[in-house]
Design an enzyme around this catalytic site. Structure first.
Site, PDB file in Angstrom:
ATOM      1  N   THR A   3     -20.857 -68.654 -90.703  1.00 46.90           N
ATOM      2  CA  THR A   3     -21.389 -67.641 -91.353  1.00 46.90           C
ATOM      3  C   THR A   3     -23.021 -67.646 -91.245  1.00 46.90           C
ATOM      4  OG1 THR A   3     -22.356 -67.288 -93.818  1.00 46.90           O
ATOM      5  CG2 THR A   3     -21.731 -69.730 -93.172  1.00 46.90           C
ATOM      6  N   ASP A   4     -23.593 -66.448 -91.315  1.00 48.87           N
ATOM      7  CA  ASP A   4     -25.082 -66.261 -91.433  1.00 48.87           C
ATOM      8  C   ASP A   4     -25.666 -67.268 -92.397  1.00 48.87           C
ATOM      9  OD1 ASP A   4     -24.293 -64.688 -93.659  1.00 48.87           O
ATOM     10  OD2 ASP A   4     -25.347 -62.952 -93.268  1.00 48.87           O
ATOM     11  N   GLU A   5     -25.089 -67.580 -93.490  1.00 49.71           N
ATOM     12  CA  GLU A   5     -25.890 -68.582 -94.552  1.00 49.71           C
ATOM     13  C   GLU A   5     -26.429 -69.607 -94.012  1.00 49.71           C
ATOM     14  OE1 GLU A   5     -23.833 -68.353 -98.246  1.00 49.71           O
ATOM     15  OE2 GLU A   5     -22.553 -66.514 -97.881  1.00 49.71           O
ATOM     16  N   TYR A  29     -22.275 -75.204 -99.600  1.00 52.14           N
ATOM     17  CA  TYR A  29     -21.407 -74.674 -98.586  1.00 52.14           C
ATOM     18  C   TYR A  29     -22.162 -74.210 -97.273  1.00 52.14           C
ATOM     19  CZ  TYR A  29     -19.382 -70.317 -96.384  1.00 52.14           C
ATOM     20  OH  TYR A  29     -18.816 -69.243 -95.496  1.00 52.14           O
ATOM     21  N   LYS A  57     -21.014 -75.796 -93.570  1.00 53.27           N
ATOM     22  CA  LYS A  57     -20.891 -74.850 -92.424  1.00 53.27           C
ATOM     23  C   LYS A  57     -21.983 -75.254 -91.244  1.00 53.27           C
ATOM     24  CE  LYS A  57     -18.092 -72.122 -91.890  1.00 53.27           C
ATOM     25  NZ  LYS A  57     -16.762 -72.134 -91.476  1.00 53.27           N
TER      26      LYS A  57
HETATM   27  P1  NAD Z   1     -10.831 -68.064 -97.362  1.00 51.39           P
HETATM   28  O1  NAD Z   1     -11.391 -68.924 -98.666  1.00 51.39           O
HETATM   29  O2  NAD Z   1     -10.469 -66.353 -98.018  1.00 51.39           O
HETATM   30  O3  NAD Z   1      -9.918 -68.572 -96.899  1.00 51.39           O
HETATM   31  C1  NAD Z   1      -9.800 -69.831 -96.330  1.00 51.39           C
HETATM   32  C2  NAD Z   1      -8.592 -70.324 -96.005  1.00 51.39           C
HETATM   33  O4  NAD Z   1      -8.522 -71.552 -95.486  1.00 51.39           O
HETATM   34  C3  NAD Z   1      -7.344 -70.243 -97.043  1.00 51.39           C
HETATM   35  O5  NAD Z   1      -6.176 -69.760 -96.517  1.00 51.39           O
HETATM   36  C4  NAD Z   1      -7.260 -71.788 -97.386  1.00 51.39           C
HETATM   37  O6  NAD Z   1      -5.967 -72.262 -98.003  1.00 51.39           O
HETATM   38  C5  NAD Z   1      -7.494 -72.305 -96.115  1.00 51.39           C
HETATM   39  N1  NAD Z   1      -7.816 -73.870 -96.267  1.00 51.39           N
HETATM   40  C6  NAD Z   1      -8.867 -74.362 -97.189  1.00 51.39           C
HETATM   41  N2  NAD Z   1      -8.887 -75.551 -96.853  1.00 51.39           N
HETATM   42  C7  NAD Z   1      -8.039 -75.988 -96.026  1.00 51.39           C
HETATM   43  C8  NAD Z   1      -7.541 -77.099 -95.438  1.00 51.39           C
HETATM   44  N3  NAD Z   1      -8.096 -78.311 -95.708  1.00 51.39           N
HETATM   45  N4  NAD Z   1      -6.611 -77.241 -94.447  1.00 51.39           N
HETATM   46  C9  NAD Z   1      -6.149 -76.022 -94.027  1.00 51.39           C
HETATM   47  N5  NAD Z   1      -6.259 -74.715 -94.598  1.00 51.39           N
HETATM   48  C10 NAD Z   1      -7.219 -74.715 -95.438  1.00 51.39           C
HETATM   49  O7  NAD Z   1     -12.179 -67.729 -96.632  1.00 51.39           O
HETATM   50  P2  NAD Z   1     -12.747 -66.623 -95.672  1.00 51.39           P
HETATM   51  O8  NAD Z   1     -13.444 -65.870 -96.428  1.00 51.39           O
HETATM   52  O9  NAD Z   1     -11.395 -65.874 -95.258  1.00 51.39           O
HETATM   53  O10 NAD Z   1     -13.406 -67.063 -94.553  1.00 51.39           O
HETATM   54  C11 NAD Z   1     -12.684 -67.565 -93.457  1.00 51.39           C
HETATM   55  C12 NAD Z   1     -14.081 -68.386 -92.564  1.00 51.39           C
HETATM   56  O11 NAD Z   1     -15.044 -67.352 -92.341  1.00 51.39           O
HETATM   57  C13 NAD Z   1     -14.610 -69.478 -93.201  1.00 51.39           C
HETATM   58  O12 NAD Z   1     -14.930 -70.470 -92.186  1.00 51.39           O
HETATM   59  C14 NAD Z   1     -15.974 -68.960 -93.700  1.00 51.39           C
HETATM   60  O13 NAD Z   1     -16.762 -69.772 -93.686  1.00 51.39           O
HETATM   61  C15 NAD Z   1     -16.325 -68.019 -92.600  1.00 51.39           C
HETATM   62  N6  NAD Z   1     -16.852 -66.668 -93.176  1.00 51.39           N
HETATM   63  C16 NAD Z   1     -16.675 -65.957 -94.137  1.00 51.39           C
HETATM   64  C17 NAD Z   1     -17.408 -64.964 -94.641  1.00 51.39           C
HETATM   65  C18 NAD Z   1     -17.085 -64.143 -95.738  1.00 51.39           C
HETATM   66  O14 NAD Z   1     -18.029 -63.083 -96.141  1.00 51.39           O
HETATM   67  N7  NAD Z   1     -16.123 -64.074 -96.405  1.00 51.39           N
HETATM   68  C19 NAD Z   1     -18.408 -64.500 -93.795  1.00 51.39           C
HETATM   69  C20 NAD Z   1     -18.749 -65.229 -92.602  1.00 51.39           C
HETATM   70  C21 NAD Z   1     -17.921 -66.263 -92.254  1.00 51.39           C
HETATM   71  P1  TYD Z   2     -20.789 -63.655-102.926  1.00 50.93           P
HETATM   72  O1  TYD Z   2     -19.635 -62.690-102.999  1.00 50.93           O
HETATM   73  O2  TYD Z   2     -20.391 -64.910-103.652  1.00 50.93           O
HETATM   74  O3  TYD Z   2     -21.259 -63.958-101.464  1.00 50.93           O
HETATM   75  P2  TYD Z   2     -22.537 -65.130-100.676  1.00 50.93           P
HETATM   76  O4  TYD Z   2     -22.829 -65.900-102.061  1.00 50.93           O
HETATM   77  O5  TYD Z   2     -21.467 -65.803 -99.843  1.00 50.93           O
HETATM   78  O6  TYD Z   2     -23.270 -64.065-100.270  1.00 50.93           O
HETATM   79  O7  TYD Z   2     -22.091 -63.162-103.496  1.00 50.93           O
HETATM   80  C1  TYD Z   2     -22.895 -62.032-102.693  1.00 50.93           C
HETATM   81  C2  TYD Z   2     -24.152 -61.764-103.713  1.00 50.93           C
HETATM   82  O8  TYD Z   2     -23.582 -61.322-105.073  1.00 50.93           O
HETATM   83  C3  TYD Z   2     -24.926 -62.851-103.817  1.00 50.93           C
HETATM   84  O9  TYD Z   2     -26.232 -62.323-103.800  1.00 50.93           O
HETATM   85  C4  TYD Z   2     -24.430 -63.566-105.257  1.00 50.93           C
HETATM   86  C5  TYD Z   2     -24.196 -62.407-106.150  1.00 50.93           C
HETATM   87  N1  TYD Z   2     -23.135 -62.320-107.191  1.00 50.93           N
HETATM   88  C6  TYD Z   2     -23.220 -62.021-108.385  1.00 50.93           C
HETATM   89  O10 TYD Z   2     -24.445 -61.280-108.798  1.00 50.93           O
HETATM   90  N2  TYD Z   2     -22.425 -61.801-109.531  1.00 50.93           N
HETATM   91  C7  TYD Z   2     -21.323 -62.703-109.066  1.00 50.93           C
HETATM   92  O11 TYD Z   2     -20.449 -62.915-110.043  1.00 50.93           O
HETATM   93  C8  TYD Z   2     -20.879 -63.115-107.752  1.00 50.93           C
HETATM   94  C9  TYD Z   2     -19.552 -63.652-107.496  1.00 50.93           C
HETATM   95  C10 TYD Z   2     -21.941 -62.825-106.926  1.00 50.93           C
END
Ligand code: NAD
Ligand code: TYD
Length: 347
Positions: A130-132, A155, A159
């Site tokens: 992630t960019d975070e 988090y 990561k």
């Molecule tokens: P998500 O939470 O929707 O899905 C995570 C999946 O991992 C789930 O299906 C869960 O059951 C599985 N999981 C969790 N713990 C596990 C374990 N111990 N063993 C096996 N499986 C397990 O997450 P997402 O949003 O789809 O993100 C996927 C990846 O992309 C993550 O690594 C996240 O850090 C990265 N990512 C997400 C975003 C975003 O905006 N969602 C952005 C950049 C990077």
């Molecule tokens: P989120 O979707 O949790 O992603 P991330 O924290 O990984 O960027 O949140 C996106 C933005 O929205 C973040 O600045 C937090 C804000 N946010 C709210 O204002 N209210 C909410 O209920 C949630 C879940 C997020």
């Protein structure tokens, strides 16, 4: 080619699994997922009977189990998405993030290193991040691949740690890897605890829209299918031991995004303009809240020719339409434990 995709039942993982199973009949895809609250096999109904696909329920924290899978299936590629992924949950339970995101990743790295030690040719460990990890930007500037790591939440710290382990295994053991850091995704199958799906669900249910702080926080949003496309490109064409940033060139302050979402939802639901906006409430800020994320995605654009295929307006509309026509999915994931989570977080 046997490929292991971890976290394939989650939001992004399910789009990646579908893409690989459908577009690459010559690959055999194993989807390993623990099915936590965020994992849902409903996300993959359309590919579950494909001849080149198997689902395996299991936990990446269990090293013996992970090793036995590598032994049995002799994976040649790993695309690692399994993670605990929600910042707010990491604030209440950091150790869950240490277990899955750090220990789970190291278990996979150990298993790949051991299996590939005599012949790493054409093998690839792809770590999705992630960019975070880069921390927070001020009003100006963009994250590049050389920006220093400066994570602020449990988090992003977990990561960042996993990213360091991946690079360290590349240096120390010669493990072939690629790594990408992506901005905020949105799209179908997104669990309604993150901003966009949570607010879509709350608008449908006429529930308050809890904006943290003053709502002036900025995120860079990317449609999930475009992330899956980037993952496909990097897996096949990315250079060994390289990192690529992926982003939507699409920055929005939360409050502006929420207002746009309200307008679109009013239209879709046939409500008067301004109806959903009345649901906005400002609530206590998230501790350690990063002000701004924004990605410079020029490297992946120049080297691999990737760019987002949809505009934000198109992607949001596709997303809203998906939630409105998949109410059963939404109902299923918001029953049971979800109510307890919601009470704890927002009351
Ligand atoms: P998500 O939470 O929707 O899905 C995570 C999946 O991992 C789930 O299906 C869960 O059951 C599985 N999981 C969790 N713990 C596990 C374990 N111990 N063993 C096996 N499986 C397990 O997450 P997402 O949003 O789809 O993100 C996927 C990846 O992309 C993550 O690594 C996240 O850090 C990265 N990512 C997400 C975003 C975003 O905006 N969602 C952005 C950049 C990077
Ligand atoms: P989120 O979707 O949790 O992603 P991330 O924290 O990984 O960027 O949140 C996106 C933005 O929205 C973040 O600045 C937090 C804000 N946010 C709210 O204002 N209210 C909410 O209920 C949630 C879940 C997020």
């Amino acid at each position: 080619m046997n490929i292991l995709i971890t976290g394939g039942a989650g939001f992004i993982g399910s789009h990646v699994v579908r893409r690989f199973v459908t577009n690459y009949p010559g690959y055999y895809i194993y989807n390993l997922d623990a099915l936590t609250y965020a994992g849902n096999l409903e996300n993959l109904r359309d590919v579950e009977d494909a001849p080149n696909y198997t689902f395996i329920k299991g936990d990446i924290v269990d090293a013996n189990f992970v090793n036995s899978l590598f032994d049995k299936h002799k994976f040649e590629g790993v695309i690692h998405l399994a993670a605990e992924s929600h910042v707010d949950r990491s604030i209440t339970d950091p150790l869950a993030f240490v277990r899955t995101n750090i220990i789970g990743t190291v278990n996979l790295l150990n298993a790949a290193r051991d299996l590939w030690k005599d012949n790493a040719d054409s093998k690839r460990f792809y770590h999705i991040s992630t960019d975070e990890v880069y921390g927070s930007l001020g009003a100006e500037g963009l994250f590049t691949e050389t920006t220093s790591y400066d994570p602020n939440s449990p988090y992003s710290a977990s990561k960042a740690s996993s990213d360091h382990f991946v690079r360290a295994y590349g240096e120390t053991y010669g493990l072939p890897y690629v790594l990408t850091n992506c901005s905020n995704n949105y799209g179908p199958n997104h669990f309604p605890e993150k901003l966009i799906p949570l607010f879509i669900n709350n608008i449908i249910e006429n529930k308050p829209l809890p904006v943290y702080g003053d709502g002036k926080y900025t995120r860079d949003w990317l449609f999930v299918e475009d992330h899956a496309l980037a993952i496909d490109l990097v897996f096949h064409k990315g250079k060994n031991h390289e990192t690529y940033n992926i982003g939507g060139f699409n920055e929005w302050q939360n409050i502006d995004l929420v207002k746009l979402l309200c307008d679109l939802m009013d239209k879709k639901l046939g409500r008067d303009k301004g109806t959903s906006e009345k649901l906005i409430i400002y609530v206590k800020d998230r501790p350690g809240h990063d002000l701004r994320y924004a990605i410079d995605a020029s490297k992946i654009n120049k080297e691999l020719g990737w760019k987002p295929s949809v505009t934000f307006e198109q992607g949001l509309e596709l997303t809203i339409d998906w939630y409105l026509s998949n109410e059963e999915w939404l109902k299923n994931v918001t029953s049971g434990d979800y109510q307890a989570y919601y009470e704890k977080m927002y009351n």
